[in-house]
Write a protein that holds these residues in place. Sequence first.
Motif, PDB file in Angstrom:
ATOM      1  N   VAL A 202     -42.072 -80.851  14.339  1.00 44.10           N
ATOM      2  CA  VAL A 202     -41.545 -80.908  12.973  1.00 44.10           C
ATOM      3  C   VAL A 202     -42.647 -81.278  11.980  1.00 44.10           C
ATOM      4  N   CYS A 203     -43.475 -82.250  12.341  1.00 48.40           N
ATOM      5  CA  CYS A 203     -44.570 -82.643  11.443  1.00 48.40           C
ATOM      6  C   CYS A 203     -45.557 -81.499  11.234  1.00 48.40           C
ATOM      7  N   PHE A 204     -45.859 -80.739  12.285  1.00 40.41           N
ATOM      8  CA  PHE A 204     -46.791 -79.625  12.149  1.00 40.41           C
ATOM      9  C   PHE A 204     -46.224 -78.544  11.237  1.00 40.41           C
ATOM     10  N   VAL A 205     -44.937 -78.231  11.395  1.00 34.06           N
ATOM     11  CA  VAL A 205     -44.327 -77.176  10.589  1.00 34.06           C
ATOM     12  C   VAL A 205     -44.273 -77.570   9.121  1.00 34.06           C
ATOM     13  N   PHE A 206     -43.822 -78.794   8.842  1.00 34.50           N
ATOM     14  CA  PHE A 206     -43.607 -79.183   7.454  1.00 34.50           C
ATOM     15  C   PHE A 206     -44.883 -79.635   6.759  1.00 34.50           C
ATOM     16  N   ASN A 207     -45.699 -80.426   7.455  1.00 35.78           N
ATOM     17  CA  ASN A 207     -46.855 -81.016   6.780  1.00 35.78           C
ATOM     18  C   ASN A 207     -48.132 -80.214   6.928  1.00 35.78           C
ATOM     19  N   TYR A 208     -48.092 -79.111   7.678  1.00 36.12           N
ATOM     20  CA  TYR A 208     -49.271 -78.247   7.767  1.00 36.12           C
ATOM     21  C   TYR A 208     -48.943 -76.816   7.351  1.00 36.12           C
ATOM     22  N   VAL A 209     -47.978 -76.204   8.049  1.00 38.13           N
ATOM     23  CA  VAL A 209     -47.664 -74.799   7.781  1.00 38.13           C
ATOM     24  C   VAL A 209     -47.066 -74.639   6.386  1.00 38.13           C
ATOM     25  N   LEU A 210     -45.972 -75.343   6.130  1.00 38.47           N
ATOM     26  CA  LEU A 210     -45.313 -75.190   4.823  1.00 38.47           C
ATOM     27  C   LEU A 210     -46.174 -75.728   3.683  1.00 38.47           C
ATOM     28  N   ARG A 211     -46.900 -76.785   3.937  1.00 44.72           N
ATOM     29  CA  ARG A 211     -47.733 -77.336   2.874  1.00 44.72           C
ATOM     30  C   ARG A 211     -48.835 -76.375   2.468  1.00 44.72           C
ATOM     31  N   ARG A 212     -49.370 -75.593   3.422  1.00 45.17           N
ATOM     32  CA  ARG A 212     -50.427 -74.630   3.113  1.00 45.17           C
ATOM     33  C   ARG A 212     -49.877 -73.332   2.523  1.00 45.17           C
ATOM     34  N   ARG A 213     -48.714 -72.890   3.020  1.00 40.95           N
ATOM     35  CA  ARG A 213     -48.185 -71.597   2.601  1.00 40.95           C
ATOM     36  C   ARG A 213     -47.203 -71.684   1.448  1.00 40.95           C
ATOM     37  N   ALA A 214     -46.542 -72.812   1.291  1.00 39.12           N
ATOM     38  CA  ALA A 214     -45.562 -72.967   0.195  1.00 39.12           C
ATOM     39  C   ALA A 214     -45.714 -74.369  -0.384  1.00 39.12           C
ATOM     40  N   GLY A 215     -46.853 -74.601  -1.018  1.00 36.57           N
ATOM     41  CA  GLY A 215     -47.179 -75.931  -1.519  1.00 36.57           C
ATOM     42  C   GLY A 215     -46.211 -76.441  -2.563  1.00 36.57           C
ATOM     43  N   LYS A 216     -45.797 -75.582  -3.471  1.00 31.87           N
ATOM     44  CA  LYS A 216     -44.875 -76.024  -4.523  1.00 31.87           C
ATOM     45  C   LYS A 216     -43.510 -76.382  -3.944  1.00 31.87           C
ATOM     46  N   TRP A 217     -43.029 -75.557  -3.016  1.00 32.77           N
ATOM     47  CA  TRP A 217     -41.747 -75.856  -2.383  1.00 32.77           C
ATOM     48  C   TRP A 217     -41.844 -77.158  -1.598  1.00 32.77           C
ATOM     49  N   TRP A 218     -42.961 -77.361  -0.898  1.00 35.29           N
ATOM     50  CA  TRP A 218     -43.156 -78.568  -0.102  1.00 35.29           C
ATOM     51  C   TRP A 218     -43.144 -79.813  -0.984  1.00 35.29           C
ATOM     52  N   ALA A 219     -43.839 -79.746  -2.115  1.00 33.65           N
ATOM     53  CA  ALA A 219     -43.919 -80.903  -3.001  1.00 33.65           C
ATOM     54  C   ALA A 219     -42.575 -81.227  -3.647  1.00 33.65           C
ATOM     55  N   LYS A 220     -41.737 -80.216  -3.869  1.00 29.78           N
ATOM     56  CA  LYS A 220     -40.495 -80.432  -4.603  1.00 29.78           C
ATOM     57  C   LYS A 220     -39.314 -80.758  -3.701  1.00 29.78           C
ATOM     58  N   TYR A 221     -39.260 -80.151  -2.509  1.00 30.19           N
ATOM     59  CA  TYR A 221     -38.036 -80.224  -1.716  1.00 30.19           C
ATOM     60  C   TYR A 221     -38.176 -80.918  -0.366  1.00 30.19           C
ATOM     61  N   THR A 222     -39.370 -81.300   0.052  1.00 36.41           N
ATOM     62  CA  THR A 222     -39.503 -81.878   1.388  1.00 36.41           C
ATOM     63  C   THR A 222     -38.736 -83.187   1.522  1.00 36.41           C
ATOM     64  N   MET A 223     -38.910 -84.092   0.583  1.00 35.91           N
ATOM     65  CA  MET A 223     -38.206 -85.375   0.652  1.00 35.91           C
ATOM     66  C   MET A 223     -36.698 -85.176   0.536  1.00 35.91           C
ATOM     67  N   THR A 224     -36.287 -84.257  -0.332  1.00 35.82           N
ATOM     68  CA  THR A 224     -34.855 -83.990  -0.484  1.00 35.82           C
ATOM     69  C   THR A 224     -34.268 -83.417   0.795  1.00 35.82           C
ATOM     70  N   LEU A 225     -34.995 -82.500   1.426  1.00 34.51           N
ATOM     71  CA  LEU A 225     -34.521 -81.918   2.675  1.00 34.51           C
ATOM     72  C   LEU A 225     -34.467 -82.964   3.782  1.00 34.51           C
ATOM     73  N   SER A 226     -35.433 -83.863   3.831  1.00 30.34           N
ATOM     74  CA  SER A 226     -35.437 -84.915   4.841  1.00 30.34           C
ATOM     75  C   SER A 226     -34.212 -85.812   4.693  1.00 30.34           C
ATOM     76  N   ALA A 227     -33.918 -86.222   3.460  1.00 36.07           N
ATOM     77  CA  ALA A 227     -32.739 -87.051   3.233  1.00 36.07           C
ATOM     78  C   ALA A 227     -31.458 -86.292   3.562  1.00 36.07           C
ATOM     79  N   ALA A 228     -31.421 -85.003   3.228  1.00 38.50           N
ATOM     80  CA  ALA A 228     -30.234 -84.199   3.512  1.00 38.50           C
ATOM     81  C   ALA A 228     -30.008 -84.050   5.014  1.00 38.50           C
ATOM     82  N   LEU A 229     -31.080 -83.832   5.770  1.00 38.72           N
ATOM     83  CA  LEU A 229     -30.943 -83.697   7.219  1.00 38.72           C
ATOM     84  C   LEU A 229     -30.490 -85.009   7.857  1.00 38.72           C
TER      85      LEU A 229
END
Length: 270
Positions: A202-229
Amino acid sequence: MFVPVGIIMAITNQHSSLYLISQLICGVVFPGRPVANMIFVTYCYISSAQGVKFAADLKLGHYMKIPPKLLFAVQMTATLVSSITQIAVLNWMFVNIPRICTPEAVNGFTCPIARVHFNGSILWGVVGPGRFFGEGALYRHLIWAFLIGAIAPVLLWLIARHRSTTNSQPSLLRKISLPVLFGSLSWIPPATGLNFSVWALVCFVFNYVLRRRAGKWWAKYTMTLSAALDSALAFAVLVVFFGVVYPGWMEGFSWWGTEVYKQVSCSSWE
């Protein structure tokens, strides 16, 4: 110790537990007293853990422009409600779940964390650290691990700083956090390789893959998605347990997902 633990939590989002060091200290101060060991560890560990979580909630409320007095009142109310709820649920489980906290418990209610807490109080409260790390003891040489744990982060920081000054690119060593690497081992037991593999994926997917390929989405929704999950998981546990498991509809139902935890639990018991 609250300040360094809070600093590590703020930088890495990982709580460095004082659990084991509290057990060792109490085992030396109060030898042969397991109950005193459990009480001492509870106050030391819980005070640090809950204090860090409380500070994190206050920080989040500050970002959300919530008035401090209102946020503090909500925190106190939530603490009171959760304490009463947990005690009520605990007593209900002891009455209604057969063979709870044993290897034969239904639906995996083997209480791994409580078992570790009890075993630790016996090891460090009754047996005592002297039998493990004293003169001529089997694990005497492990005492050096405390010195290694204290020196290694400073040494790694000096090496990374030297490489950064000699090279134009920042050293990759600056991204390595030894407190996180060493501190994560305190979760074993009750955590197993299955838990660590899921965390790493999970850390590799969110903090490496998504952060490199979808930086804006990662910065805006990662914490929200974590709380939602997290919230969805808690809600799903209630629905599945009271709607499917507790009525007995799971009897005779078996597949890999219902059996894998038993294999891990059996290995940890052995």
